[in-house]
Design a protein around this motif. Structure first.
Motif, mmCIF file in Angstrom:
data_model
loop_
_atom_site.group_PDB
_atom_site.id
_atom_site.type_symbol
_atom_site.label_atom_id
_atom_site.label_comp_id
_atom_site.label_asym_id
_atom_site.label_seq_id
_atom_site.Cartn_x
_atom_site.Cartn_y
_atom_site.Cartn_z
ATOM 1 N N MET A 17 0.849 -1.192 0.000
ATOM 2 C CA MET A 17 0.000 0.000 0.000
ATOM 3 C C MET A 17 0.883 1.239 0.000
ATOM 4 O O MET A 17 1.962 1.247 0.572
ATOM 5 N N THR A 18 0.370 2.267 -0.605
ATOM 6 C CA THR A 18 1.092 3.528 -0.730
ATOM 7 C C THR A 18 0.474 4.551 0.217
ATOM 8 O O THR A 18 -0.737 4.568 0.424
ATOM 9 N N ARG A 19 1.304 5.419 0.749
ATOM 10 C CA ARG A 19 0.802 6.499 1.600
ATOM 11 C C ARG A 19 0.666 7.779 0.780
ATOM 12 O O ARG A 19 1.484 8.068 -0.090
ATOM 13 N N TYR A 20 -0.377 8.523 1.110
ATOM 14 C CA TYR A 20 -0.676 9.779 0.435
ATOM 15 C C TYR A 20 -0.953 10.843 1.482
ATOM 16 O O TYR A 20 -1.514 10.548 2.544
ATOM 17 N N ILE A 21 -0.585 12.077 1.158
ATOM 18 C CA ILE A 21 -0.926 13.192 2.036
ATOM 19 C C ILE A 21 -2.027 14.026 1.396
ATOM 20 O O ILE A 21 -2.095 14.162 0.177
ATOM 21 N N LEU A 22 -2.878 14.543 2.239
ATOM 22 C CA LEU A 22 -3.918 15.499 1.862
ATOM 23 C C LEU A 22 -3.500 16.840 2.431
ATOM 24 O O LEU A 22 -3.110 16.925 3.606
ATOM 25 N N TRP A 23 -3.558 17.875 1.625
ATOM 26 C CA TRP A 23 -3.338 19.242 2.083
ATOM 27 C C TRP A 23 -4.438 20.068 1.455
ATOM 28 O O TRP A 23 -4.581 20.092 0.234
ATOM 29 N N GLY A 24 -5.277 20.693 2.274
ATOM 30 C CA GLY A 24 -6.402 21.453 1.738
ATOM 31 C C GLY A 24 -6.705 22.688 2.553
ATOM 32 O O GLY A 24 -6.050 22.967 3.553
ATOM 33 N N SER A 25 -7.716 23.408 2.101
ATOM 34 C CA SER A 25 -8.119 24.666 2.737
ATOM 35 C C SER A 25 -9.572 24.593 3.190
ATOM 36 O O SER A 25 -10.392 23.906 2.581
ATOM 37 N N TYR A 26 -9.852 25.349 4.243
ATOM 38 C CA TYR A 26 -11.207 25.487 4.757
ATOM 39 C C TYR A 26 -11.827 26.787 4.254
ATOM 40 O O TYR A 26 -11.119 27.747 3.947
ATOM 41 N N CYS A 27 -13.152 26.839 4.265
ATOM 42 C CA CYS A 27 -13.883 28.050 3.926
ATOM 43 C C CYS A 27 -13.726 29.083 5.041
ATOM 44 O O CYS A 27 -13.252 28.775 6.134
ATOM 45 N N GLU A 28 -14.154 30.290 4.753
ATOM 46 C CA GLU A 28 -14.203 31.337 5.777
ATOM 47 C C GLU A 28 -15.259 30.947 6.817
ATOM 48 O O GLU A 28 -16.246 30.292 6.489
#
Length: 89
Positions: free
Chosen positions: A1-12
């Motif tokens: 299995m491969t590892r992945y990162i999530l990087w995201g933004s939230y709304c105001e």
């Protein structure tokens, strides 16, 4: 299995806007964790970004999980990136 990162933004005003979806969001994350898909996830202290680590067979599996989350469906997460991650230590 491969590892992945999530990087995201939230709304105001995320602390208010997420309220109707928070319970379903947390339940979904708990299911992902129990299934072994999600390693960890959480917001930055200032509630502007979200960071997560997933373990999956492919990137599409991670993207499907993110896009099925109530936070994505209702605009609480406004954008995200998924990158394959090489854990050095």
């Amino acid at each position: 299995m491969t590892r992945y990162i999530l990087w995201g933004s939230y709304c105001e005003d995320v602390a208010t806007k997420r309220t109707p979806y928070r319970e379903a969001h947390l339940a979904g994350l708990a299911r992902q964790k129990a299934e072994g898909l999600l390693i960890t996830i959480g917001p930055t202290q200032d509630l502007t970004k979200v960071f997560g680590i997933y373990e999956a067979t492919n990137e599409n599996q991670v993207r499907q999980a993110i896009e099925a989350d109530p936070y994505w469906e209702h605009g609480i997460w406004t954008e995200y990136q998924v990158k394959e991650w090489i854990q050095a230590l």
